[in-house]
Design a protein around this motif. Structure first.
Motif, short mmCIF file in Angstrom:
data_model
loop_
_atom_site.label_atom_id
_atom_site.label_comp_id
_atom_site.label_asym_id
_atom_site.label_seq_id
_atom_site.Cartn_x
_atom_site.Cartn_y
_atom_site.Cartn_z
N ALA A 2 111.15 77.99 51.05
CA ALA A 2 110.11 78.36 50.31
C ALA A 2 109.22 79.55 50.83
N ILE A 3 109.29 80.87 50.39
CA ILE A 3 108.43 81.92 50.83
C ILE A 3 107.15 81.85 49.98
N ILE A 4 105.92 81.71 50.59
CA ILE A 4 104.81 81.70 49.84
C ILE A 4 104.15 83.11 50.07
N VAL A 5 103.68 83.63 48.87
CA VAL A 5 103.11 85.12 48.90
C VAL A 5 101.55 84.73 49.09
N ARG A 6 100.92 85.56 49.99
CA ARG A 6 99.68 85.37 50.41
C ARG A 6 98.98 86.62 50.04
N LEU A 7 99.54 87.39 49.06
CA LEU A 7 98.97 88.91 48.79
C LEU A 7 97.47 88.60 48.12
N ASP A 8 97.13 87.50 47.43
CA ASP A 8 95.76 87.41 47.10
C ASP A 8 94.75 87.03 47.97
N VAL A 9 95.15 86.59 49.14
CA VAL A 9 94.26 86.27 50.37
C VAL A 9 93.89 87.84 50.81
N MET A 10 94.82 88.52 51.15
CA MET A 10 94.88 89.52 51.72
C MET A 10 94.17 90.83 50.87
N LEU A 11 94.06 90.54 49.55
CA LEU A 11 93.19 91.25 48.60
C LEU A 11 91.91 91.00 48.70
N ALA A 12 91.39 89.62 48.67
CA ALA A 12 90.46 89.10 49.02
C ALA A 12 89.66 89.57 50.19
N ARG A 13 90.60 89.42 51.30
CA ARG A 13 89.85 90.07 52.69
C ARG A 13 89.60 91.41 52.68
N ARG A 14 90.26 92.16 51.93
CA ARG A 14 90.15 93.58 51.94
C ARG A 14 89.33 94.09 50.56
N LYS A 15 88.45 93.05 49.91
CA LYS A 15 87.70 93.33 48.87
C LYS A 15 88.19 94.29 47.82
N MET A 16 89.51 94.12 47.57
CA MET A 16 90.24 94.84 46.66
C MET A 16 90.96 94.24 45.55
N THR A 17 90.82 94.99 44.39
CA THR A 17 91.35 94.21 43.20
C THR A 17 92.87 94.53 42.94
N SER A 18 93.61 93.64 42.26
CA SER A 18 95.13 93.99 41.91
C SER A 18 95.15 95.25 41.34
N ARG A 19 94.22 95.56 40.26
CA ARG A 19 94.24 96.66 39.61
C ARG A 19 94.34 98.12 40.53
N ASP A 20 93.22 97.88 41.51
CA ASP A 20 93.09 98.88 42.61
C ASP A 20 94.29 99.18 43.16
N LEU A 21 94.96 98.10 43.79
CA LEU A 21 96.00 98.29 44.61
C LEU A 21 97.21 98.66 44.06
N ALA A 22 97.51 98.27 42.52
CA ALA A 22 98.48 98.77 41.88
C ALA A 22 98.27 100.16 41.57
N ALA A 23 97.13 100.84 41.34
CA ALA A 23 97.00 102.14 41.01
C ALA A 23 97.31 102.77 42.46
N HIS A 24 96.76 102.37 43.46
CA HIS A 24 96.83 103.14 44.73
C HIS A 24 98.20 103.45 45.24
N ILE A 25 99.13 102.26 44.85
CA ILE A 25 100.49 102.26 45.63
C ILE A 25 101.37 102.99 44.44
N GLY A 26 101.10 102.92 43.14
CA GLY A 26 101.84 103.42 42.04
C GLY A 26 102.67 102.51 41.57
N ILE A 27 102.51 101.24 41.41
CA ILE A 27 103.31 100.19 40.71
C ILE A 27 102.56 99.75 39.42
N ALA A 28 103.22 99.17 38.46
CA ALA A 28 102.52 98.66 37.41
C ALA A 28 101.75 97.24 37.81
N GLU A 29 100.54 97.05 37.14
CA GLU A 29 99.75 95.96 37.61
C GLU A 29 100.45 94.60 37.08
#
Length: 72
Positions: A2-29
């Protein structure tokens, strides 16, 4: 396995929303949401590179391996 994705944890640590990250890296939300929930079967290295650059982290900060435990 099992691979556990911790992206939500890192987003919280960086105080960034999923929407902001998606826009920044150019992928769909929606695609980022699927990755966050662990519902994808793979991640392209260029996408992983962009996420790590945007969040200033290492791939190991985003993923964790947890071996399956089988009971007999």
């Amino acid at each position: 396995m099992a691979i556990i994705v911790r992206l939500d944890v890192m987003l919280a640590r960086r105080k960034m929303t999923s929407r902001d990250l998606a826009a920044h890296i150019g992928i769909a939300e929606q695609n980022l949401s699927l990755l966050k929930s662990g519902k994808v079967r793979g991640v392209r290295f260029n996408t992983l590179n962009a996420i790590c650059a945007a969040l200033d982290c290492q791939p190991g900060d985003l993923f964790e391996f947890a071996p399956d435990t089988e009971t007999a």
